[in-house]
Design a protein around this motif. Sequence first.
Motif, PDB file in Angstrom:
ATOM      1  N   GLU A 176      -9.098   0.339  -8.727  1.00 46.02           N
ATOM      2  CA  GLU A 176      -7.691  -0.074  -8.703  1.00 46.02           C
ATOM      3  C   GLU A 176      -7.523  -1.313  -7.837  1.00 46.02           C
ATOM      4  O   GLU A 176      -6.871  -2.285  -8.224  1.00 46.02           O
ATOM      5  CB  GLU A 176      -6.809   1.055  -8.152  1.00 46.02           C
ATOM      6  CG  GLU A 176      -6.498   2.150  -9.134  1.00 46.02           C
ATOM      7  CD  GLU A 176      -5.565   3.199  -8.540  1.00 46.02           C
ATOM      8  OE1 GLU A 176      -4.946   3.922  -9.319  1.00 46.02           O
ATOM      9  OE2 GLU A 176      -5.458   3.277  -7.297  1.00 46.02           O
ATOM     10  N   ASN A 177      -8.135  -1.269  -6.651  1.00 43.16           N
ATOM     11  CA  ASN A 177      -7.981  -2.363  -5.706  1.00 43.16           C
ATOM     12  C   ASN A 177      -8.554  -3.661  -6.257  1.00 43.16           C
ATOM     13  O   ASN A 177      -7.898  -4.715  -6.229  1.00 43.16           O
ATOM     14  CB  ASN A 177      -8.684  -1.992  -4.394  1.00 43.16           C
ATOM     15  CG  ASN A 177      -7.951  -2.506  -3.176  1.00 43.16           C
ATOM     16  OD1 ASN A 177      -7.779  -3.706  -3.050  1.00 43.16           O
ATOM     17  ND2 ASN A 177      -7.538  -1.609  -2.299  1.00 43.16           N
ATOM     18  N   THR A 215      -2.921   3.262  -1.910  1.00 41.87           N
ATOM     19  CA  THR A 215      -3.615   2.284  -2.742  1.00 41.87           C
ATOM     20  C   THR A 215      -2.722   1.070  -2.867  1.00 41.87           C
ATOM     21  O   THR A 215      -1.513   1.145  -2.608  1.00 41.87           O
ATOM     22  CB  THR A 215      -3.937   2.854  -4.138  1.00 41.87           C
ATOM     23  OG1 THR A 215      -4.764   1.934  -4.850  1.00 41.87           O
ATOM     24  CG2 THR A 215      -2.673   3.102  -4.941  1.00 41.87           C
ATOM     25  N   ASP A 221      -6.996  -1.538   2.606  1.00 40.54           N
ATOM     26  CA  ASP A 221      -6.566  -0.275   2.019  1.00 40.54           C
ATOM     27  C   ASP A 221      -7.195   0.896   2.757  1.00 40.54           C
ATOM     28  O   ASP A 221      -6.573   1.947   2.946  1.00 40.54           O
ATOM     29  CB  ASP A 221      -6.939  -0.250   0.530  1.00 40.54           C
ATOM     30  CG  ASP A 221      -6.247   0.878  -0.218  1.00 40.54           C
ATOM     31  OD1 ASP A 221      -5.350   1.522   0.351  1.00 40.54           O
ATOM     32  OD2 ASP A 221      -6.603   1.109  -1.384  1.00 40.54           O
ATOM     33  N   LEU A 258      -9.992   4.225  -6.204  1.00 41.70           N
ATOM     34  CA  LEU A 258      -9.398   3.290  -5.251  1.00 41.70           C
ATOM     35  C   LEU A 258     -10.097   1.937  -5.291  1.00 41.70           C
ATOM     36  O   LEU A 258      -9.446   0.887  -5.253  1.00 41.70           O
ATOM     37  CB  LEU A 258      -9.452   3.872  -3.836  1.00 41.70           C
ATOM     38  CG  LEU A 258      -8.626   5.142  -3.588  1.00 41.70           C
ATOM     39  CD1 LEU A 258      -8.787   5.610  -2.146  1.00 41.70           C
ATOM     40  CD2 LEU A 258      -7.158   4.917  -3.901  1.00 41.70           C
ATOM     41  N   THR A 291      -5.096   3.939   4.523  1.00 42.25           N
ATOM     42  CA  THR A 291      -5.339   5.343   4.170  1.00 42.25           C
ATOM     43  C   THR A 291      -5.798   6.146   5.380  1.00 42.25           C
ATOM     44  O   THR A 291      -5.390   7.303   5.562  1.00 42.25           O
ATOM     45  CB  THR A 291      -6.390   5.427   3.042  1.00 42.25           C
ATOM     46  OG1 THR A 291      -5.875   4.773   1.879  1.00 42.25           O
ATOM     47  CG2 THR A 291      -6.717   6.872   2.697  1.00 42.25           C
ATOM     48  N   SER A 299      -1.026   6.971  -3.416  1.00 39.39           N
ATOM     49  CA  SER A 299      -1.876   6.915  -4.605  1.00 39.39           C
ATOM     50  C   SER A 299      -1.819   8.229  -5.380  1.00 39.39           C
ATOM     51  O   SER A 299      -2.021   9.304  -4.810  1.00 39.39           O
ATOM     52  CB  SER A 299      -3.321   6.626  -4.206  1.00 39.39           C
ATOM     53  OG  SER A 299      -4.181   6.753  -5.321  1.00 39.39           O
ATOM     54  N   THR A 312       0.851  -1.188   0.000  1.00 38.88           N
ATOM     55  CA  THR A 312       0.000   0.000   0.000  1.00 38.88           C
ATOM     56  C   THR A 312       0.889   1.241   0.000  1.00 38.88           C
ATOM     57  O   THR A 312       1.425   1.636   1.032  1.00 38.88           O
ATOM     58  CB  THR A 312      -0.959   0.026   1.213  1.00 38.88           C
ATOM     59  OG1 THR A 312      -0.194  -0.042   2.424  1.00 38.88           O
ATOM     60  CG2 THR A 312      -1.905  -1.162   1.170  1.00 38.88           C
TER      61      THR A 312
END
Length: 448
Positions: free
Chosen positions: A250-251, A293, A277, A247, A281, A90, A87
Amino acid sequence: MGAAIDRIWKVHGDGRTVQPGEVVKPNERLGMPYMLGLGGQHVLAMFGATALVPVLTGFPVSTTLFWSGVGTILFNLLTRNRVPSYTGSSFAFIAPVLAAKAHGGVPAALGGIMCAGIALFLVGLLVDRAGYRVIEFLLPPVVTGSIVALIGLNLAPVAKTQFTAQAGIALVTLASILLIGVVVKNFLSRLSVFLGVVVGYVFAALLGKVNWDGVRAADWVGFPDFTTPTFNGKAIVLIVPAVILVLLAENAGHVKAVATMTEQNLDPVIGRSFMGDGVATTLAGLFGGSGTTTYAENIGVMGYTRIYSTLAYLIAGVVAIGLGLLPKFGAIISAIPVGVLGGAVTVLFGMIAVLGARIWVEAGVNFRDPVNLVTAAVALIVGTADYTLNWGDYSFAGITLGTLAAIVIYQVLRLFQPEIPAPDTAIGDSLAMPLAQAPDPRGSAAGS
């Protein structure tokens, strides 16, 4: 300590080699000397982007590194060591954070980052409890493959900028990575990116292209700067809606990519991936780091090495925490010339794009279906060309718009299709192929 590691990660094969057609699964490992090297390789893969985001947004780099390491460890714990991921910072946060700083500086932006993390965690909790079918509906293979591919293609200008800044050094680094990965036949080929960067770094130092001023000035030991958030409504509105969809996409896309490469069905842990995630964050926003991310850069490393052990990420997380506490060591890493990074990311970002295509292949996406065809076509162009839409204080860039285009085009046009073609093979079904028949990602990349 050794017994605990053996209970969680069993040794793959002889602990030294990975046979053709095989992969090291998330719950497996190689010998510890090799795993330490791989952890270092993942640190190098994430470092450039993770350090660049705080530089662009005015956040402290050491704090971001520290919390990215903590977040990575917590992410892998929350996903129960099934989703190997780092992680890191991002890029989706850059534009909204810069806009949000006008409403209270860094503390206000941190409040928005923290709220985005909480929102992501809550979505993950809902998906984990209600089931991942909603994600399958919103993000079928044609959409997730497009998202993974456009992320890699969107990063291409970054690779070009870094490569052309010091083309000679970048070329030496790139050639070293390729030669070590293909010509060397022992385990050193698995460390090709790490070793290629070392070769490039030494070459740059011999040419006098390394700036050691930051290294000389840095302290040996020191805590990073921690900053607490404040909460401003405008800053929160600027950040949360702009990043949450990216996010999530993407995840989910990264989980699908890892599932494809490891020949496993990871759909049931997508919700926990969102939660992990979200926690990373949230902690970053709470103490002064950049929003995170799961990192495509590190997925590229795994695709190249065929080693997906989560132990490598535990090691990388510990190293990142150490970098946050050792300014001198962090300064040495920060001194890596831009050309060295350019040579490395040319390989890694390209691997990300190819992995998107592999999702289509493994899922059996039918591109004779016009809905699938135009979904991928529009998303790839919007993401690659980095289309930008400005709406007041909002700025939506290529990854956001390409992701949104893929989801909306697919769902809307599917409603107007008079006869639904045979559905694409589900990602989970496509992974039933025996490991012995799985294509070698290193060989596929070399042949493309």
